[in-house]
Design an enzyme around this catalytic site. Structure first.
Site, mmCIF file in Angstrom:
data_model
loop_
_atom_site.group_PDB
_atom_site.id
_atom_site.type_symbol
_atom_site.label_atom_id
_atom_site.label_comp_id
_atom_site.label_asym_id
_atom_site.label_seq_id
_atom_site.Cartn_x
_atom_site.Cartn_y
_atom_site.Cartn_z
ATOM 1 N N SER A 9 -15.940 81.043 46.244
ATOM 2 C CA SER A 9 -14.519 81.013 46.576
ATOM 3 C C SER A 9 -13.976 79.595 46.555
ATOM 4 O O SER A 9 -14.728 78.605 46.611
ATOM 5 C CB SER A 9 -14.290 81.646 47.953
ATOM 6 O OG SER A 9 -15.182 81.105 48.918
ATOM 7 N N GLU A 11 -10.843 76.962 48.130
ATOM 8 C CA GLU A 11 -9.833 76.742 49.165
ATOM 9 C C GLU A 11 -8.710 75.852 48.649
ATOM 10 O O GLU A 11 -8.956 74.833 48.004
ATOM 11 C CB GLU A 11 -10.474 76.092 50.394
ATOM 12 C CG GLU A 11 -9.477 75.863 51.529
ATOM 13 C CD GLU A 11 -10.152 75.407 52.799
ATOM 14 O OE1 GLU A 11 -10.972 76.194 53.332
ATOM 15 O OE2 GLU A 11 -9.897 74.277 53.244
ATOM 16 N N ASP A 102 -6.592 72.794 65.012
ATOM 17 C CA ASP A 102 -6.460 71.530 65.729
ATOM 18 C C ASP A 102 -5.181 71.518 66.555
ATOM 19 O O ASP A 102 -4.163 72.102 66.155
ATOM 20 C CB ASP A 102 -6.433 70.355 64.746
ATOM 21 C CG ASP A 102 -7.717 70.262 63.938
ATOM 22 O OD1 ASP A 102 -8.791 70.499 64.535
ATOM 23 O OD2 ASP A 102 -7.651 69.977 62.734
ATOM 24 N N PHE A 209 -12.341 61.852 56.174
ATOM 25 C CA PHE A 209 -12.471 63.273 56.496
ATOM 26 C C PHE A 209 -13.698 63.510 57.377
ATOM 27 O O PHE A 209 -13.644 64.250 58.364
ATOM 28 C CB PHE A 209 -12.629 64.115 55.218
ATOM 29 C CG PHE A 209 -11.420 64.163 54.337
ATOM 30 C CD1 PHE A 209 -10.146 63.977 54.837
ATOM 31 C CD2 PHE A 209 -11.561 64.419 52.975
ATOM 32 C CE1 PHE A 209 -9.031 64.026 54.016
ATOM 33 C CE2 PHE A 209 -10.457 64.472 52.138
ATOM 34 C CZ PHE A 209 -9.189 64.273 52.668
ATOM 35 N N HIS A 259 -18.446 78.049 49.006
ATOM 36 C CA HIS A 259 -17.004 77.956 49.223
ATOM 37 C C HIS A 259 -16.593 76.507 48.968
ATOM 38 O O HIS A 259 -17.054 75.601 49.673
ATOM 39 C CB HIS A 259 -16.651 78.365 50.657
ATOM 40 C CG HIS A 259 -15.189 78.303 50.971
ATOM 41 N ND1 HIS A 259 -14.286 79.251 50.527
ATOM 42 C CD2 HIS A 259 -14.460 77.397 51.692
ATOM 43 C CE1 HIS A 259 -13.071 78.946 50.973
ATOM 44 N NE2 HIS A 259 -13.154 77.825 51.671
#
Length: 279
Positions: A9, A11, A102, A209, A259
């Site tokens: 998949s 994102e 968040d 990140f 993913h």
């Protein structure tokens, strides 16, 4: 883990401008050629991208692809989540990624739901078995977890609340994932746990990140990336080799899919896909 067909998949995040929307459509057209199992679409802090998430999901669906919107509960109420669920059901969407999310800057309290398991439980109470629900997993532990066991039990609570499967935070240490799977099996967790994969395009962005989300960049990878300075070509070539090898080990070990966190970029994800012979 329970044996099911592997899922591969991609994102995406919803664009902020009309120009961004056009760029994403072009990128998505190229990504669709990879024939992913589904596209997931992120949901901003406190539901800040709610409408754009829905718009993007509906576009993907209209193009004949499965779309799985993210749904985060921080800053949300039962009424607002119920309304979103009703919208998704009315459009025939049957796949969700349920997250805590968040706390937006300046927000003092999380809202009605404090944790993702409470959101999953609410979705099940409201919609029964309509949605396939994905949740997040953290092979290197959630940065706010008090201990590894607390983190594992928090994950288990999400599954007991009704989640069907999980997608992990990205990582570069295969042993972290393998150990996490062993820990899950030891406490009776059998759902598919799909590894999250982050292509490496920029060392500075990756470091930022990773510092924010608690993902470790192994020292040997960090030092090599640092040594390339601003040489983007070398960073991407090295990153492709590292991530390809990681994905190969994951698939060889029996991982139930991959993913990809694409950041709406086509090139590196496509290169990885082709190297791995997915499809």
């Amino acid at each position: 883990m329970t044996r099911t067909p592997r899922t591969f998949s991609l994102e995406l995040f919803p664009p902020q401008t009309p120009e961004g929307a056009e760029k994403l459509r072009a990128a998505r057209a190229r990504m669709a050629l990879l024939k992913p199992s589904f596209f997931s679409v992120t949901f901003g802090a406190g539901g800040s991208t709610r409408d754009r998430t829905l718009d993007t999901v509906l576009e993907i669906q209209s193009e004949g692809h499965e779309a799985a919107p993210h749904l985060s509960c921080i800053g949300s109420t039962r009424e607002s989540i119920r309304s979103i669920l009703e919208q998704y059901r009315s459009h025939g969407i049957r796949h969700l990624v349920a997250l805590r999310g968040d706390l937006p800057s300046g927000m003092a309290r999380p809202g009605t739901f404090r944790y993702a398991n409470e959101l999953v439980e609410f979705i099940r109470a409201e919609t029964g078995a309509w949605f396939h629900i994905e949740v997040a997993a953290y092979p290197e532990y959630h940065p706010q977890a008090k201990s590894p066991m607390d983190d594992l039990l928090a994950f288990k609570r999400k599954l007991e609340a009704g989640a069907d499967s999980a997608i992990t935070q990205y990582f570069y240490n295969f042993d972290a994932y393998a150990h996490f799977i062993d820990e899950c099996q030891a406490v009776g967790i059998t759902v598919p746990i799909v590894p999250g994969i982050m292509p490496i395009a920029s060392y500075s962005n990756l470091a930022r990140f990773s510092d924010n989300c608690g993902a470790e960049i192994p020292r040997w990878i960090r030092r090599r990336l640092e040594s390339y300075g601003d040489d983007t070509v070398s960073i991407r070539a090295f990153g492709l080799d590292v991530v390809t090898q990681l994905c190969e080990k994951l698939l060889a070990s029996g991982a139930p899919g991959l993913h990809f966190y694409t950041l709406n970029q086509v090139g590196l994800t496509t290169a990885l896909w082709q190297r791995l012979g997915i499809g």
